[in-house]
Design an enzyme around this catalytic site. Sequence first.
Site, PDB file in Angstrom:
ATOM      1  N   SER A  62       0.894  -1.249   0.003  1.00 57.18           N
ATOM      2  CA  SER A  62      -0.039   0.076   0.011  1.00 57.18           C
ATOM      3  C   SER A  62       0.789   1.076   0.213  1.00 57.18           C
ATOM      4  CB  SER A  62      -0.939  -0.114   1.352  1.00 57.18           C
ATOM      5  OG  SER A  62      -1.805  -1.073   1.270  1.00 57.18           O
ATOM      6  N   GLN A  80       9.879  -2.423   4.152  1.00 58.93           N
ATOM      7  CA  GLN A  80       9.291  -3.447   3.591  1.00 58.93           C
ATOM      8  C   GLN A  80       9.203  -3.297   1.970  1.00 58.93           C
ATOM      9  OE1 GLN A  80       5.387  -3.749   5.300  1.00 58.93           O
ATOM     10  NE2 GLN A  80       6.202  -5.610   6.434  1.00 58.93           N
ATOM     11  N   ARG A 103      -3.808   3.091   5.171  1.00 61.71           N
ATOM     12  CA  ARG A 103      -4.697   1.860   5.237  1.00 61.71           C
ATOM     13  C   ARG A 103      -6.057   2.273   4.644  1.00 61.71           C
ATOM     14  NH1 ARG A 103      -2.826   1.374  10.344  1.00 61.71           N
ATOM     15  NH2 ARG A 103      -4.790   1.886  11.379  1.00 61.71           N
ATOM     16  N   ASP A 135      -9.269  -0.505   9.192  1.00 64.56           N
ATOM     17  CA  ASP A 135      -8.556  -0.836   7.922  1.00 64.56           C
ATOM     18  C   ASP A 135      -9.438  -0.855   6.874  1.00 64.56           C
ATOM     19  OD1 ASP A 135      -7.125  -1.835   5.786  1.00 64.56           O
ATOM     20  OD2 ASP A 135      -5.763  -3.014   7.170  1.00 64.56           O
ATOM     21  N   ARG A 137      -8.821  -1.057   3.505  1.00 66.04           N
ATOM     22  CA  ARG A 137      -8.379  -1.655   2.060  1.00 66.04           C
ATOM     23  C   ARG A 137      -9.179  -2.726   1.637  1.00 66.04           C
ATOM     24  NH1 ARG A 137      -2.235  -2.407   4.123  1.00 66.04           N
ATOM     25  NH2 ARG A 137      -3.284  -2.987   5.759  1.00 66.04           N
TER      26      ARG A 137
END
Length: 231
Positions: A62, A80, A103, A135, A137
């Site tokens: 994301s 990451q 998110r 969240d 997403r």
Amino acid sequence: MTEAVQAAAIRRRIRIPLRFADGYSSTATVVSFVGLIDAQQHVALELGRPAAAALPLVRLHSECLTGDVFGSQRCDCGPQLREAVERITKHGGYVLYLRQEGRGIGLYDKLDAYALQDRGLDTYDANLALGHQADERDYTSAAQMLHALGADRIALLSNNPDKGTQLARLGITIASRVPTALHLTGANAAYLATKAQRGGHDLLSRSFDHAGRPRRPTGPLAGPADLGFEA
């Protein structure tokens, strides 16, 4: 139960050389799409040789302007992404770069959530206090992208079980799940602990002894054992 997913198609492929702040470089084929259900400009970074991999390694990443671009230490997003590009380049697969900042709540509201966190709320309660879900997403577009790429069976590079659950419901077979490294610093320790305790992220089993020293994969990623696959 598997849900039917509206078909998307590849719009264009462009080769782009990549270079990170630590000097690591790779080359990605950046793939854009038409027909994505949320009409966002998500892209896939094709890295290495996914067609030659028995199981392409895939990360759903994301967008995080503060972490990916500015190197914010409040999260682990930048490290990451850096880790994913190197591991996937070696193995073959895709980074799906998804335009769902914070998110899914957007950049400005994410910054407002940071202000609430500075007053004592955790990352999930801050989103809730702003009138959002913890969240927001949705990975339907990610599933569309993978179907368009012909990657219906993948190894998923993620600590977040919700990604695999959503993709599986949308017709993507998660043959293996590969955890990312623990990118722990003094500034993001509480954030990571909250993701583990409240978001179910696979982090609590990791050592918290190496704060500020993100681990990097070493050696070629030749097969499932080297990738740390879980059945």
